[in-house]
Design a protein around this motif. Structure first.
Motif, mmCIF file in Angstrom:
data_model
loop_
_atom_site.group_PDB
_atom_site.id
_atom_site.type_symbol
_atom_site.label_atom_id
_atom_site.label_comp_id
_atom_site.label_asym_id
_atom_site.label_seq_id
_atom_site.Cartn_x
_atom_site.Cartn_y
_atom_site.Cartn_z
ATOM 1 N N SER A 115 0.821 -1.204 0.000
ATOM 2 C CA SER A 115 0.000 0.000 0.000
ATOM 3 C C SER A 115 0.858 1.258 0.000
ATOM 4 C CB SER A 115 -0.925 0.005 1.219
ATOM 5 O OG SER A 115 -1.672 1.206 1.289
ATOM 6 N N LEU A 131 -7.275 -3.847 4.796
ATOM 7 C CA LEU A 131 -7.434 -3.611 3.363
ATOM 8 C C LEU A 131 -8.157 -2.295 3.096
ATOM 9 C CD1 LEU A 131 -7.273 -4.468 0.418
ATOM 10 C CD2 LEU A 131 -9.282 -5.922 0.780
ATOM 11 N N ALA A 132 -9.157 -1.981 3.911
ATOM 12 C CA ALA A 132 -9.937 -0.761 3.703
ATOM 13 C C ALA A 132 -9.089 0.497 3.800
ATOM 14 C CB ALA A 132 -11.076 -0.693 4.719
ATOM 15 N N THR A 147 -5.910 0.692 2.832
ATOM 16 C CA THR A 147 -4.784 0.635 1.900
ATOM 17 C C THR A 147 -5.106 1.382 0.607
ATOM 18 O OG1 THR A 147 -5.504 -1.403 0.794
ATOM 19 C CG2 THR A 147 -4.168 -1.632 2.813
ATOM 20 N N GLN A 162 -6.815 -0.462 -5.316
ATOM 21 C CA GLN A 162 -8.028 0.046 -5.958
ATOM 22 C C GLN A 162 -9.034 -1.039 -6.296
ATOM 23 O OE1 GLN A 162 -4.727 1.198 -7.512
ATOM 24 N NE2 GLN A 162 -5.287 3.152 -8.447
ATOM 25 N N LEU A 183 -16.244 -4.910 4.276
ATOM 26 C CA LEU A 183 -15.257 -4.039 3.639
ATOM 27 C C LEU A 183 -15.802 -2.614 3.433
ATOM 28 C CD1 LEU A 183 -12.354 -4.364 2.813
ATOM 29 C CD2 LEU A 183 -13.098 -5.073 0.546
ATOM 30 N N ARG A 184 -17.005 -2.492 2.936
ATOM 31 C CA ARG A 184 -17.582 -1.167 2.717
ATOM 32 C C ARG A 184 -17.800 -0.444 4.042
ATOM 33 N NH1 ARG A 184 -16.188 -0.117 -2.331
ATOM 34 N NH2 ARG A 184 -17.233 -1.426 -3.877
ATOM 35 N N TYR A 212 -16.063 -0.624 6.593
ATOM 36 C CA TYR A 212 -14.776 -0.129 7.081
ATOM 37 C C TYR A 212 -14.252 1.043 6.256
ATOM 38 C CZ TYR A 212 -14.640 -4.471 9.809
ATOM 39 O OH TYR A 212 -14.912 -5.491 10.679
ATOM 40 N N TYR A 240 -13.838 1.067 2.696
ATOM 41 C CA TYR A 240 -13.148 0.774 1.428
ATOM 42 C C TYR A 240 -13.951 1.330 0.255
ATOM 43 C CZ TYR A 240 -10.677 -1.812 -2.209
ATOM 44 O OH TYR A 240 -9.942 -2.158 -3.320
ATOM 45 N N ARG A 241 -13.291 2.078 -0.624
ATOM 46 C CA ARG A 241 -13.972 2.725 -1.736
ATOM 47 C C ARG A 241 -13.620 2.125 -3.097
ATOM 48 N NH1 ARG A 241 -13.686 9.209 -0.145
ATOM 49 N NH2 ARG A 241 -14.762 9.009 1.877
ATOM 50 N N VAL A 261 -14.859 -4.121 -5.614
ATOM 51 C CA VAL A 261 -14.825 -5.383 -4.874
ATOM 52 C C VAL A 261 -15.528 -6.478 -5.657
ATOM 53 C CG1 VAL A 261 -15.441 -6.587 -2.735
ATOM 54 C CG2 VAL A 261 -14.851 -4.155 -2.673
#
Length: 465
Positions: free
Chosen positions: A349, A382-383, A385, A388, A404-405, A407, A409-410, A413
């Motif tokens: 990352s 991961l969220a 980092t 992409q 994940l969302r 947390y 993460y954009r 996925v």
């Protein structure tokens, strides 16, 4: 013939082998044993086949196959004597317990070579990299035998030990365990003079019960006859390990060296004023190299010898190994636990990259009741980092995908339980300039994706720029 399968220059016959592994030899002959095999498919002329009983198959079911391949002798339990005599034409070695006889043979065989300094390496991760780096240094000092690949269990260790011979000065062996009592049996076989523990994590916690039990069991590598023991200062269970050891353990840390990060090219290391480069990617692998340097120093290697041995050192396939072409792949698919996964995610990352960073994560196995928590933790990492795109595979990774969302993460996925679907999506979305991280437990064999990723741009493979 693989080095670990042979009995090196021993010229031992079945009768002599029987004396080394507590067996009774029926139908003795004068044929020399050339290799030791646990897999009937690997047998050949002169092989000694141990008919072990596995979870699904019994080696005694393949005695006819072994005979057809001209093996010299087989080792069977008492209950299979009649079957062995009727389906195998060579010598039959009869024992009470086939696995115990394999251990006894390895122990007796190693004792024939008292000139060897044996080094045992264990830990939850980093064993192979540390072992390979120690063997590199030891080889500068004298002929060295080592564990080939990852043959580090109570079945793999004895096979590795058969590479010892009269010329060997050092033996460097991995000692991996996944259940209580296994380390005691391996220590009894090898009796290492030097031992190193890399770290203690959650690997195999499902079978062992808790990280503390893992630490207590791995600590048993520090047996009463040890000359020196090593442990990383980053290990959270140093006190547990020290309690088992009969001497002060030698600590090592990244502060023992100076290191300049070269990204996917590895590290430039300065050790006692001399520089060399290693191609280990990530701080966790760099620490394994430092452990090897510390052991090499104990063995008597000077700074020039250490630098010469480690110049250009790179990890084995699957241990953050870099495949670099139009698409760059960091293959860390050999194994996965929360610590190693978090470490490589954070490292990559922070790496500057012009293209798209993508990660393919498979499940971390053998975590038992801690599995949901561990996979959620990976999702949190991961969220945060710079990856992409995230491709998540396997039942356990559903926990990561679900959170994940939440947390934050954009990125893009994809989650699936079907490997063919995973391969299809990854292949279709691969673009020139991508950086891929592959990470999962060994049983997933995530490296299967590499040909598909590389073929997506139809370019030749180059290991390093």
């Amino acid at each position: 013939m693989n080095a670990y399968q042979r009995i090196a220059n021993s010229n031992l016959t079945a009768v002599e082998i029987a004396g080394l592994c507590n067996a009774i030899c029926l139908r003795p002959n004068g044929r020399t044993i050339t290799s030791v095999e646990l897999d009937s498919r690997q047998c050949g002329n002169g092989s000694l086949f141990f008919a072990l009983k596995g979870e699904k198959t019994d080696g005694s079911a393949f005695l006819s196959d072994v005979d057809a391949k001209q093996a010299a002798a087989v080792v069977v339990s008492e209950e299979h004597v009649a079957k062995a005599l009727s389906s195998f034409s060579g010598s039959v070695l009869v024992v009470k317990n086939v696995k115990e006889s394999l251990h006894a043979l390895a122990k007796s065989y190693a004792k024939r070579y008292g000139q060897v300094t044996n080094i045992g390496v264990t830990g939850s991760c980093g064993k192979s990299t540390t072992k390979e780096a120690i063997a590199k240094i030891a080889s500068v000092l004298g002929p060295t035998a080592k564990t080939p690949g990852n043959l580090n269990s109570e079945y793999g260790l004895p096979l590795s030990m058969f590479a010892l011979d009269g010329q060997t000065r050092y033996g460097v062996f991995e000692m991996g365990i996944d259940h209580v009592g296994e380390m005691d049996r391996m220590v009894d076989m090898l009796q290492p003079s030097i031992a190193l523990v890399t770290n203690i994590g959650l690997s195999h916690v499902e079978k062992m019960g808790s990280p503390r039990i893992i630490a207590e069991q791995k600590a048993r590598i520090f047996h009463s006859g040890l000359q020196a023991g090593f442990v990383s200062e980053a290990c959270h269970y140093q006190q547990v390990l020290q309690k088992q050891a009969r001497m002060p353990l030698i600590r090592y840390a990244l502060s023992d060296i100076q290191a300049r990060d070269l990204g996917l090219q590895g590290w430039e290391i300065t050790y006692q004023g001399i520089q060399f480069r290693v191609r280990s990617v990530g701080r966790h692998l760099l620490e394994d190299v430092v452990g090897a340097i510390k052991v090499g120093q104990y063995l008597g290697a000077d700074r020039e010898q250490i630098a010469t041995a480690l110049e250009g050192f790179e990890p084995m396939d699957g241990r953050s190994f870099v495949h670099q072409s139009k698409v760059t792949i960091v293959d860390d698919s050999y194994n996965a636990n929360p610590d190693s996964t978090t470490s490589i995610l954070n490292y990559l990352s922070s790496l500057s990259w012009r293209g798209t960073k993508k990660v393919v994560l498979g499940p971390m196995k053998e975590l038992g009741s801690l599995s949901p928590q561990a996979h959620r933790k990976v999702g949190m990492t991961l969220a945060a980092t710079s990856f992409q795109k995230a491709y998540l595979y396997g039942r356990e990774m559903e926990e990561t995908a679900r959170n994940l969302r939440r947390y934050g993460y954009r990125g893009h996925v994809v989650y699936t339980k079907d490997f063919e679907e995973l391969e299809h999506v990854v292949h279709a979305q691969t673009r020139e300039g991508d950086l891929f991280l592959l990470k999962a437990s060994r049983s997933v064999a995530m490296e299967r994706l590499i040909p598909s990723i590389r073929s997506a741009t139809d370019r030749r493979r180059v290991h390093y720029a």
